[in-house]
Enzyme design. Structure first.
Site, PDB file in Angstrom:
ATOM      1  N   HIS A 130       0.875  -1.177   0.000  1.00  0.00           N
ATOM      2  CA  HIS A 130       0.000   0.000   0.000  1.00  0.00           C
ATOM      3  C   HIS A 130       0.916   1.233   0.000  1.00  0.00           C
ATOM      4  O   HIS A 130       2.040   1.169   0.510  1.00  0.00           O
ATOM      5  CB  HIS A 130      -0.827  -0.055   1.285  1.00  0.00           C
ATOM      6  CG  HIS A 130      -1.852   1.003   1.457  1.00  0.00           C
ATOM      7  ND1 HIS A 130      -1.547   2.268   1.882  1.00  0.00           N
ATOM      8  CD2 HIS A 130      -3.195   0.987   1.284  1.00  0.00           C
ATOM      9  CE1 HIS A 130      -2.659   2.984   1.974  1.00  0.00           C
ATOM     10  NE2 HIS A 130      -3.681   2.229   1.615  1.00  0.00           N
ATOM     11  N   ASP A 188       2.979  -4.706   8.184  1.00  0.00           N
ATOM     12  CA  ASP A 188       1.773  -3.893   8.083  1.00  0.00           C
ATOM     13  C   ASP A 188       0.576  -4.845   8.165  1.00  0.00           C
ATOM     14  O   ASP A 188       0.292  -5.599   7.236  1.00  0.00           O
ATOM     15  CB  ASP A 188       1.820  -3.139   6.744  1.00  0.00           C
ATOM     16  CG  ASP A 188       0.512  -2.448   6.395  1.00  0.00           C
ATOM     17  OD1 ASP A 188      -0.487  -2.647   7.118  1.00  0.00           O
ATOM     18  OD2 ASP A 188       0.494  -1.720   5.389  1.00  0.00           O
ATOM     19  N   GLN A 208      -4.548  -5.210   6.836  1.00  0.00           N
ATOM     20  CA  GLN A 208      -5.522  -6.099   6.206  1.00  0.00           C
ATOM     21  C   GLN A 208      -5.576  -7.483   6.840  1.00  0.00           C
ATOM     22  O   GLN A 208      -6.472  -8.267   6.532  1.00  0.00           O
ATOM     23  CB  GLN A 208      -5.210  -6.243   4.702  1.00  0.00           C
ATOM     24  CG  GLN A 208      -5.376  -4.967   3.913  1.00  0.00           C
ATOM     25  CD  GLN A 208      -6.817  -4.466   3.869  1.00  0.00           C
ATOM     26  OE1 GLN A 208      -7.764  -5.221   4.073  1.00  0.00           O
ATOM     27  NE2 GLN A 208      -6.999  -3.187   3.591  1.00  0.00           N
ATOM     28  N   LYS A 266     -10.576  -1.164  10.639  1.00  0.00           N
ATOM     29  CA  LYS A 266     -10.731  -2.325   9.752  1.00  0.00           C
ATOM     30  C   LYS A 266     -11.147  -3.557  10.542  1.00  0.00           C
ATOM     31  O   LYS A 266     -11.330  -4.637   9.986  1.00  0.00           O
ATOM     32  CB  LYS A 266      -9.427  -2.591   9.005  1.00  0.00           C
ATOM     33  CG  LYS A 266      -9.031  -1.422   8.106  1.00  0.00           C
ATOM     34  CD  LYS A 266      -8.099  -1.832   7.022  1.00  0.00           C
ATOM     35  CE  LYS A 266      -7.382  -0.664   6.394  1.00  0.00           C
ATOM     36  NZ  LYS A 266      -8.143   0.022   5.363  1.00  0.00           N
ATOM     37  N   CYS A 311      -4.839   2.578  -3.577  1.00  0.00           N
ATOM     38  CA  CYS A 311      -3.599   3.073  -2.941  1.00  0.00           C
ATOM     39  C   CYS A 311      -2.471   2.062  -3.108  1.00  0.00           C
ATOM     40  O   CYS A 311      -1.637   1.887  -2.196  1.00  0.00           O
ATOM     41  CB  CYS A 311      -3.803   3.393  -1.457  1.00  0.00           C
ATOM     42  SG  CYS A 311      -5.067   4.599  -1.149  1.00  0.00           S
TER      43      CYS A 311
HETATM   44  N1  C6P Z   1      -6.272   0.492   2.994  1.00  0.00           N
HETATM   45  C1  C6P Z   1      -8.076   0.166   1.409  1.00  0.00           C
HETATM   46  O1  C6P Z   1      -9.152   0.483   0.891  1.00  0.00           O
HETATM   47  P1  C6P Z   1      -5.029   3.628   7.437  1.00  0.00           P
HETATM   48  O2  C6P Z   1      -5.652   4.466   6.360  1.00  0.00           O
HETATM   49  O3  C6P Z   1      -3.849   4.308   8.074  1.00  0.00           O
HETATM   50  O4  C6P Z   1      -6.014   3.086   8.419  1.00  0.00           O
HETATM   51  O5  C6P Z   1      -4.463   2.331   6.691  1.00  0.00           O
HETATM   52  C2  C6P Z   1      -3.563   2.445   5.632  1.00  0.00           C
HETATM   53  C3  C6P Z   1      -3.286   1.105   5.040  1.00  0.00           C
HETATM   54  C4  C6P Z   1      -2.020   0.563   5.183  1.00  0.00           C
HETATM   55  N2  C6P Z   1      -1.723  -0.657   4.719  1.00  0.00           N
HETATM   56  C5  C6P Z   1      -2.638  -1.416   4.098  1.00  0.00           C
HETATM   57  C6  C6P Z   1      -2.259  -2.784   3.635  1.00  0.00           C
HETATM   58  C7  C6P Z   1      -3.934  -0.913   3.912  1.00  0.00           C
HETATM   59  O6  C6P Z   1      -4.838  -1.664   3.301  1.00  0.00           O
HETATM   60  C8  C6P Z   1      -4.264   0.387   4.374  1.00  0.00           C
HETATM   61  C9  C6P Z   1      -5.620   0.972   4.110  1.00  0.00           C
HETATM   62  C10 C6P Z   1      -7.618   0.900   2.652  1.00  0.00           C
HETATM   63  O7  C6P Z   1      -7.395  -0.752   0.982  1.00  0.00           O
HETATM   64  C11 C6P Z   1      -7.788   2.372   2.502  1.00  0.00           C
HETATM   65  S1  C6P Z   1      -6.667   3.070   1.344  1.00  0.00           S
END
Ligand code: C6P
Length: 404
Positions: free
Chosen positions: A121, A198, A201, A224, A362
């Site tokens: 991401h 990370d 997910q 999430k 993203c």
């Molecule tokens: N992905 C998606 O629709 P935040 O926004 O900080 O809570 O998470 C960021 C993030 C970081 N790593 C991974 C693997 C992610 O999937 C995400 C967030 C969402 O896939 C929103 S872009």
């Protein structure tokens, strides 16, 4: 016993209509829905406990502090960290990654190497590029194959005594691939590199054990995993958190301040400057309780059933291609219809009350790899049903008819 109809009753939003149709929510990888247990906990906090924490002698402040610290302990137990002070509250995964990247700017030197993967991401790419810009370190990338799997042979070749950090997501948000993080951690440690995983997910589907993984840093977002937005957690091994300098300066993170010199608070407060998202931190614990009460084995089994069912049904549509076909994947299906822009499919599905995400998610390098502008992404949670998948399949067929 896992009963999806009973579970659905916990989620008020699932009974609303969108564009006159029952909502089918398949954008869970972007953010999950919120059960009434968490919604009630938010109302309870603001109705009964709202106060700033770690600051007041008054009862409300002490009660709010206790709830916040109890939640931190709950999070520790969930991730099986050794110490509660290894859990840092953040505003989410992005914040956690930036906190670590910022800390390493003081520890890296020119020509040190950082490894990320082709499946990242943007929040696990850009902070490391920024870190390389300011330290002169070099960013290397583990490549992927057509199935959306990382090439471990290539990873082995990238590792050397210059490797200082390895950052990989546990599960790809765009494709759903579950990465072999145990292997990655072991190999990275063998050359003395630190590893950040990370978990944005993975945490909605898997209960990670950070001690068993022997991972150095693990980050996640509450939103999430049935919690609210604006709160998340960073796990860091005590030895690393002690080594890293603070991320932000301000109230709460100090031991003593004079104009000549400031000393910092002990962990975890050293990394928690300013008034945090107190309510969010407290109900993050409630969300974790909720998911544990359903059970992560039951969640994984049921979501896998949904994944298999949806994959089979969608592939029956001529001209539909799924991106991300690893055997090791979670309940995410990224797909396109031949010659049709994903945005158009998403717009038509929305008219039918079906929420999916469209675009690059993203994760632009993944789209570049496949030479596509983006995909339609349907991501399933444990409160979704096969009937909803049938609605998606019918919706996609209709979109194809209208757009061909
Ligand atoms: N992905 C998606 O629709 P935040 O926004 O900080 O809570 O998470 C960021 C993030 C970081 N790593 C991974 C693997 C992610 O999937 C995400 C967030 C969402 O896939 C929103 S872009």
């Amino acid at each position: 016993m896992f009963n999806v109809q009973d579970i659905r009753k916990d989620f008020p939003i699932l009974s609303r209509k969108v564009n006159g149709k029952p909502l089918v929510y398949f954008d869970n990888a972007a953010t999950s829905q919120t059960p009434k247990q968490v919604i009630d906990a938010i109302a309870d906090y603001y109705s009964n406990y709202n106060a700033n924490i770690h600051r007041g002698v008054h009862t409300l402040s002490q009660e709010a502090t206790d709830l916040y610290e109890q939640s931190r302990e709950k999070i520790r137990a969930h991730f099986n960290a050794q110490f509660t002070h290894e859990i840092i509250f953040t505003s989410g995964t992005t914040h956690g990654i930036n906190l670590v990247a910022n800390g390493f700017s003081a520890l890296l030197k020119k020509d040190d190497e950082i490894i990320v993967s082709a499946l990242e991401h943007h929040s696990n790419i850009v902070p490391w590029q920024m870190l390389c810009d300011c330290t002169g370190a070099i960013l290397k990338v583990i490549p992927m194959n057509e199935e959306g799997e990382l090439l471990m042979d290539e990873f082995d070749k990238l590792l050397s005594e210059n490797t200082k950090l390895v950052f990989v997501n546990h599960i790809s948000n765009a494709l759903g691939t579950i990465n072999p993080i145990e292997y990655i951690i072991e190999k990275a440690h063998a050359v003395g590199a630190a590893v950040l995983i990370d978990g944005a997910q993975s945490c909605p589907h898997i209960k990670p054990d950070v001690q068993k993984l022997d991972v150095d840093f693990y980050v996640a977002s509450a939103h999430k995993m049935c919690g609210p937005t604006g709160v998340g957690m960073l796990y860091g091994k005590e030895e690393w958190l002690k080594k890293l300098p603070p991320y932000q300066g301000g109230g709460e993170m100090i031991a003593e301040v004079t104009f000549e010199k400031t000393t910092y608070a002990d962990l975890p407060h050293k990394f928690e400057a300013g008034t945090p998202n107190i309510c969010g931190g407290i109900v993050f614990g409630t969300a974790i309780d909720y998911m544990n009460q359903i059970g992560f084995d039951a969640i994984a089994n049921y979501e896998n059933e949904l994944l298999q069912y949806a994959t089979k049904k969608l592939l029956e549509i001529e001209g539909l291609k799924i991106y991300g076909t690893s055997k090791h994947k979670t309940s995410v299906i990224s797909f396109n219809l031949d010659g049709i822009h994903p945005y158009d499919v998403g717009t038509i599905l929305d008219k039918m009350g079906i929420a999916v995400r469209t675009g690059h998610h993203c994760a632009q390098p993944i789209m570049d790899f496949y030479k596509i502008p983006g995909t339609v992404r349907a991501s399933f949670a444990f409160y979704n049903t096969k009937e909803e998948i049938d609605a998606l399949v019918e919706g996609v067929k209709k979109a194809k008819m209208m757009l061909s």
